[in-house]
Write an enzyme that holds these catalytic residues in place. Structure first.
Site, PDB file in Angstrom:
ATOM      1  N   HIS A   1     -27.888 -18.395 -72.705  1.00 49.87           N
ATOM      2  CA  HIS A   1     -27.834 -18.118 -71.437  1.00 49.87           C
ATOM      3  C   HIS A   1     -26.331 -17.683 -70.660  1.00 49.87           C
ATOM      4  O   HIS A   1     -25.613 -18.592 -71.120  1.00 49.87           O
ATOM      5  CB  HIS A   1     -28.676 -18.983 -70.535  1.00 49.87           C
ATOM      6  CG  HIS A   1     -28.531 -18.646 -68.975  1.00 49.87           C
ATOM      7  ND1 HIS A   1     -29.398 -17.640 -68.446  1.00 49.87           N
ATOM      8  CD2 HIS A   1     -27.772 -18.737 -67.801  1.00 49.87           C
ATOM      9  CE1 HIS A   1     -29.161 -17.617 -67.218  1.00 49.87           C
ATOM     10  NE2 HIS A   1     -28.183 -18.260 -66.955  1.00 49.87           N
ATOM     11  N   ALA A   2     -25.952 -16.645 -70.450  1.00 47.25           N
ATOM     12  CA  ALA A   2     -24.632 -16.288 -70.158  1.00 47.25           C
ATOM     13  C   ALA A   2     -24.065 -17.029 -69.157  1.00 47.25           C
ATOM     14  O   ALA A   2     -24.646 -17.488 -68.130  1.00 47.25           O
ATOM     15  CB  ALA A   2     -24.449 -14.792 -69.688  1.00 47.25           C
TER      16      ALA A   2
ATOM     17  N   HIS B   1     -19.882  -9.104 -64.537  1.00 45.01           N
ATOM     18  CA  HIS B   1     -20.319 -10.104 -63.823  1.00 45.01           C
ATOM     19  C   HIS B   1     -19.599 -11.393 -64.140  1.00 45.01           C
ATOM     20  O   HIS B   1     -19.143 -12.364 -63.284  1.00 45.01           O
ATOM     21  CB  HIS B   1     -21.926 -10.206 -63.657  1.00 45.01           C
ATOM     22  CG  HIS B   1     -22.201 -11.669 -62.854  1.00 45.01           C
ATOM     23  ND1 HIS B   1     -22.708 -11.481 -61.630  1.00 45.01           N
ATOM     24  CD2 HIS B   1     -22.567 -12.895 -63.428  1.00 45.01           C
ATOM     25  CE1 HIS B   1     -22.977 -12.783 -61.285  1.00 45.01           C
ATOM     26  NE2 HIS B   1     -22.992 -13.361 -62.438  1.00 45.01           N
ATOM     27  N   GLU B   2     -19.783 -11.814 -65.368  1.00 47.76           N
ATOM     28  CA  GLU B   2     -19.191 -13.258 -65.618  1.00 47.76           C
ATOM     29  C   GLU B   2     -17.716 -13.264 -65.688  1.00 47.76           C
ATOM     30  O   GLU B   2     -16.864 -14.327 -65.324  1.00 47.76           O
ATOM     31  CB  GLU B   2     -19.711 -13.576 -67.353  1.00 47.76           C
ATOM     32  CG  GLU B   2     -20.965 -13.540 -67.334  1.00 47.76           C
ATOM     33  CD  GLU B   2     -21.669 -14.881 -66.584  1.00 47.76           C
ATOM     34  OE1 GLU B   2     -21.017 -15.914 -66.252  1.00 47.76           O
ATOM     35  OE2 GLU B   2     -22.834 -14.616 -66.276  1.00 47.76           O
TER      36      GLU B   2
ATOM     37  N   HIS C   1     -16.881 -14.427 -62.344  1.00 50.25           N
ATOM     38  CA  HIS C   1     -16.516 -16.092 -62.214  1.00 50.25           C
ATOM     39  C   HIS C   1     -15.120 -16.343 -62.645  1.00 50.25           C
ATOM     40  O   HIS C   1     -14.467 -17.189 -62.089  1.00 50.25           O
ATOM     41  CB  HIS C   1     -17.592 -16.679 -63.105  1.00 50.25           C
ATOM     42  CG  HIS C   1     -18.902 -16.469 -62.231  1.00 50.25           C
ATOM     43  ND1 HIS C   1     -19.273 -16.904 -61.275  1.00 50.25           N
ATOM     44  CD2 HIS C   1     -20.345 -15.954 -62.961  1.00 50.25           C
ATOM     45  CE1 HIS C   1     -20.776 -16.721 -60.962  1.00 50.25           C
ATOM     46  NE2 HIS C   1     -21.205 -16.110 -62.109  1.00 50.25           N
TER      47      HIS C   1
ATOM     48  N   GLU D   1     -21.546 -15.977 -57.240  1.00 53.43           N
ATOM     49  CA  GLU D   1     -22.329 -14.990 -58.043  1.00 53.43           C
ATOM     50  C   GLU D   1     -22.065 -13.637 -57.414  1.00 53.43           C
ATOM     51  O   GLU D   1     -22.000 -12.680 -57.883  1.00 53.43           O
ATOM     52  CB  GLU D   1     -23.766 -15.456 -57.604  1.00 53.43           C
ATOM     53  CG  GLU D   1     -24.204 -16.698 -58.231  1.00 53.43           C
ATOM     54  CD  GLU D   1     -24.037 -16.850 -60.048  1.00 53.43           C
ATOM     55  OE1 GLU D   1     -23.926 -15.877 -60.354  1.00 53.43           O
ATOM     56  OE2 GLU D   1     -23.489 -17.927 -60.414  1.00 53.43           O
TER      57      GLU D   1
ATOM     58  N   HIS E   1     -32.889 -22.094 -65.211  1.00 57.23           N
ATOM     59  CA  HIS E   1     -32.156 -22.821 -64.167  1.00 57.23           C
ATOM     60  C   HIS E   1     -33.080 -24.046 -63.700  1.00 57.23           C
ATOM     61  O   HIS E   1     -32.232 -24.850 -63.041  1.00 57.23           O
ATOM     62  CB  HIS E   1     -31.863 -21.705 -62.840  1.00 57.23           C
ATOM     63  CG  HIS E   1     -30.959 -20.676 -63.344  1.00 57.23           C
ATOM     64  ND1 HIS E   1     -31.568 -19.618 -64.305  1.00 57.23           N
ATOM     65  CD2 HIS E   1     -29.649 -20.088 -63.225  1.00 57.23           C
ATOM     66  CE1 HIS E   1     -30.364 -18.752 -64.305  1.00 57.23           C
ATOM     67  NE2 HIS E   1     -29.524 -19.045 -63.547  1.00 57.23           N
TER      68      HIS E   1
ATOM     69  N   TYR F   1     -28.180 -17.340 -55.603  1.00 52.26           N
ATOM     70  CA  TYR F   1     -28.496 -16.009 -56.185  1.00 52.26           C
ATOM     71  C   TYR F   1     -29.085 -15.024 -55.162  1.00 52.26           C
ATOM     72  O   TYR F   1     -28.708 -13.938 -55.110  1.00 52.26           O
ATOM     73  CB  TYR F   1     -29.273 -16.267 -57.620  1.00 52.26           C
ATOM     74  CG  TYR F   1     -28.746 -16.897 -58.762  1.00 52.26           C
ATOM     75  CD1 TYR F   1     -27.491 -16.195 -59.480  1.00 52.26           C
ATOM     76  CD2 TYR F   1     -29.300 -18.127 -58.883  1.00 52.26           C
ATOM     77  CE1 TYR F   1     -27.149 -17.258 -60.411  1.00 52.26           C
ATOM     78  CE2 TYR F   1     -28.466 -19.045 -59.781  1.00 52.26           C
ATOM     79  CZ  TYR F   1     -27.521 -18.377 -60.636  1.00 52.26           C
ATOM     80  OH  TYR F   1     -26.783 -19.177 -61.741  1.00 52.26           O
TER      81      TYR F   1
END
Length: 633
Positions: free
Chosen positions: A348-349, A378-379, A382, A406, A508, A518
């Site tokens: 899971h990323a 997206h990552e 973060h 997020e 999650h 999210y």
């Protein structure tokens, strides 16, 4: 003579101070008590930073090499640090730091006095961490058997099962993989989940919260935020109902009335995703204008010899084009960006901040395609957040609103997925779409952005109900599916009973990750996008050439400066303050999202009316009829 004058002046000063209104004489940010408090929090933040560094190292080791020894080592670090965190919180609670004249000290005291699970005694804390990590380990190591070769039971969720969910059009095969996954990743973890609920409820009470749900909600620092989430969901539901009705109609055309009902819930195994949280993997079944093919970006990537490394380099270049920080050398040396062959990992990323020397990393099993291209950006959002607020004390190294972190990753992806940007990096020849192609692209995005909303909303509405004891334990499973049906109009392909237990089939839930962040992020990201596009000169209201859905902020230093400032605050200020500075708004607002998708919304209403598509859905028949009563928002 000079000495007498000094004494006389000091006497007058003392008289003057004595006559000041109460509080003013001591309102000095440099008072001895304030300086002592600052020294205290500076020292404790350094110790906290060291504990966080130790915890994330242990967790990363486990997540990149899933063994029981690594799991136990991680739990031992958590348990040891929990004692220190608890002692710090108790020390702060017994002090008067919350009354300090310094707002920064008051905010640090507020945040550091929250003990969370650390409030539990040692045995309970260890039991809780064992329950959570056991669920995570089960998720990471679950394999299923092949539909075509039942003796081959080595298939993993990614890439094997996902490939079949994306490409198979055989309902029986899809149902096979759905049931295999939920039975193995979910049902086996019911006891661990029950232990998790019991102990988080105990921890919440020790933190003076009525439930673990209320403990989660308080991180939004807004007593009204839960109601705002409910109101936002209601505002977006009409749009979702149009998408749901259209997709169900087209699926029925493809699979027939025996598989897809005319007016009921959509069987979720047909939607291309294990949890039906996005439906774009099977868009070929219901593309609005099939004669207008989508850009085959994956084929173009293959032709240009794209590698996983290249995806990350493009993401790094995007942030640098905004004048933001480059990825440090340690990122490239220490991240895990492809699945290793020699050990099991949690694929899971996720993005990681190690609280030391700009050590930031990503862990994900990346492949070269458009989906992972967006996930990489997206990552990296973060990661950029971590780098921008790393000068903050450890307590403030986070987002002021759980939804912001997020949203930052997703707001960059909104630019990256624009036709304008894809043309600029050589993945397509056309930087502006005709109206039919535009509807296709907006529909594809809506199948992830809008379709996600009922799912994201349900994940925590369900857990809130469990935490608040509003669903009794024998009904935990049917209550879960009743919510999925009531809020999203989807249902399992086979009947589920109280002997099954399906919530832990989602990562999650296993990992104790609050999920409404999210949902909130899917709204905030469009507010952020609109603000950044305006700063970049890429958006203007009622200008058909500068629309939100074809905005690319790449290269805009002005947008980059605004984003950097927004991120650099971390959680040192209330989220409404920093949101107002960034966007001019003080609340979560769905209007930017609805504006972005309005051309599609108008098209769907007209098309559904033309086709006579029924909207809405009834109750699912895949759970016992005596399950919970209807839930409400």
């Amino acid at each position: 003579m000079e000495k007498i004058q000094v004494i006389w002046v000091l006497s007058l000063l003392l008289v003057f101070l004595a006559r000041l209104p109460d509080g003013l004489a001591t309102d000095n940010s440099c008072s001895a008590s304030t300086l002592d408090a600052r020294r205290f929090f500076e020292s404790e933040n350094e110790l906290l930073r060291q504990r966080y560094h130790e915890e994330y190292l242990a967790s990363y080791t486990y997540n990149t090499n899933v063994t029981d020894d690594n799991r136990q080592a991680m739990i031992a670090v958590y348990a040891r640090n929990a004692v220190q965190n608890k002692q710090l919180a108790q020390k702060i609670k017994s002090s008067d730091y919350h009354l300090s004249e310094d707002a920064d000290i008051r905010r640090q005291a507020l945040h550091l006095s929250k003990m969370g699970a650390s409030a539990l005694n040692t045995d309970d804390y260890l039991a809780l961490q064992n329950a959570i990590s056991s669920m995570q380990s089960n998720y990471a190591t679950t394999n299923v058997c092949s539909y075509t070769n039942r003796s081959d039971c080595s298939l993993t969720l990614e890439p094997h099962i996902q490939e079949r969910l994306s490409n198979s059009r055989d309902p029986a095969e899809l149902a096979w993989y759905w049931r295999q996954w939920y039975d193995k990743a979910g049902t086996s973890q019911k006891d661990n989940f029950a232990e998790y609920v019991r102990l988080t409820r105990k921890a919440a009470h020790l933190n003076d919260h009525r439930s673990y749900a209320d403990y989660w909600v308080q991180f939004y620092e807004d007593a009204d935020f839960e109601r705002q989430l409910d109101a936002s969901f209601k505002q977006l539901l009409p749009f979702y109902r149009q998408i749901h009705g259209y997709v169900r109609y087209r699926l029925r055309q493809h699979y027939g009335e025996d598989v897809v009902p005319a007016e009921g819930n959509i069987p979720m195994h047909l939607l291309g995703n294990m949890w039906a949280q996005s439906w774009n993997e099977v868009i070929d079944l219901f593309t609005p204008y099939p004669e207008k093919p989508f850009v085959d970006v994956k084929a173009e990537m293959v032709q240009q010899n794209y590698t996983v490394q290249k995806l990350f380099e493009l993401g790094d270049q995007f942030f640098q084009s905004l004048g933001m920080r480059a990825l440090p050398p340690s990122f490239w040396n220490l991240s895990l960006i492809t699945r290793p062959d020699d050990r099991q990992v949690v694929c899971h990323a996720s993005a990681w901040d190690f609280y030391q020397d700009s050590d930031v990393r990503i862990k994900m099993c990346t492949e070269v395609d458009m989906h992972y291209f967006f996930v990489v950006h997206h990552e990296l959002g973060h990661i950029q957040y971590y780098l921008q607020y790393e000068q903050q004390p450890a307590v403030f190294r986070g987002a002021p609103n759980p939804g912001f972190h997020e949203a930052v990753g997703d707001v960059i992806a909104l630019s990256v997925m624009s036709a304008k940007h894809l043309k600029s990096i050589g993945l397509t020849d056309n930087g502006r779409l005709d109206e039919k192609s535009r509807i296709n692209e907006l529909f594809k995005q809506a199948l992830s952005k809008i379709v996600f909303l009922p799912f994201g909303y349900t994940m925590d509405k369900y857990r809130y109900a469990v935490f608040r004891n509003e669903i009794e334990e024998p009904q935990w499973n049917c209550g879960f599916w009743q919510m999925r049906s009531e809020y999203g109009g989807v249902e399992p392909p086979v009947s589920r009973t109280d002997k099954d237990f399906d919530p832990p089939a989602k990562y999650h839930i296993d990992a104790d990750v609050e999920y409404l962040r999210y949902f909130a992020a899917h709204i905030f990201q469009f507010q952020f996008h609109k603000a950044l596009c305006s700063l970049a000169g890429q958006y203007a209201p009622n200008d058909s050439r500068r629309t939100l859905d074809n905005c690319d902020i790449f290269g805009s230093k002005e947008a980059g400066r605004a984003l950097s400032k927004f991120l650099s605050h971390g959680s040192s200020r209330h989220w409404k303050e920093v949101l107002q500075e960034f966007t001019g708004e003080t609340e979560m607002d769905t209007s930017a999202l609805l504006e972005y998708f309005d051309p599609l919304y108008q098209w769907l209403k007209q098309e559904n009316s033309r086709l006579g598509v029924p909207l809405g859905w009834g109750e699912t028949n895949k759970i016992p009829s005596d399950c919970c009563g209807q839930f409400s928002t």
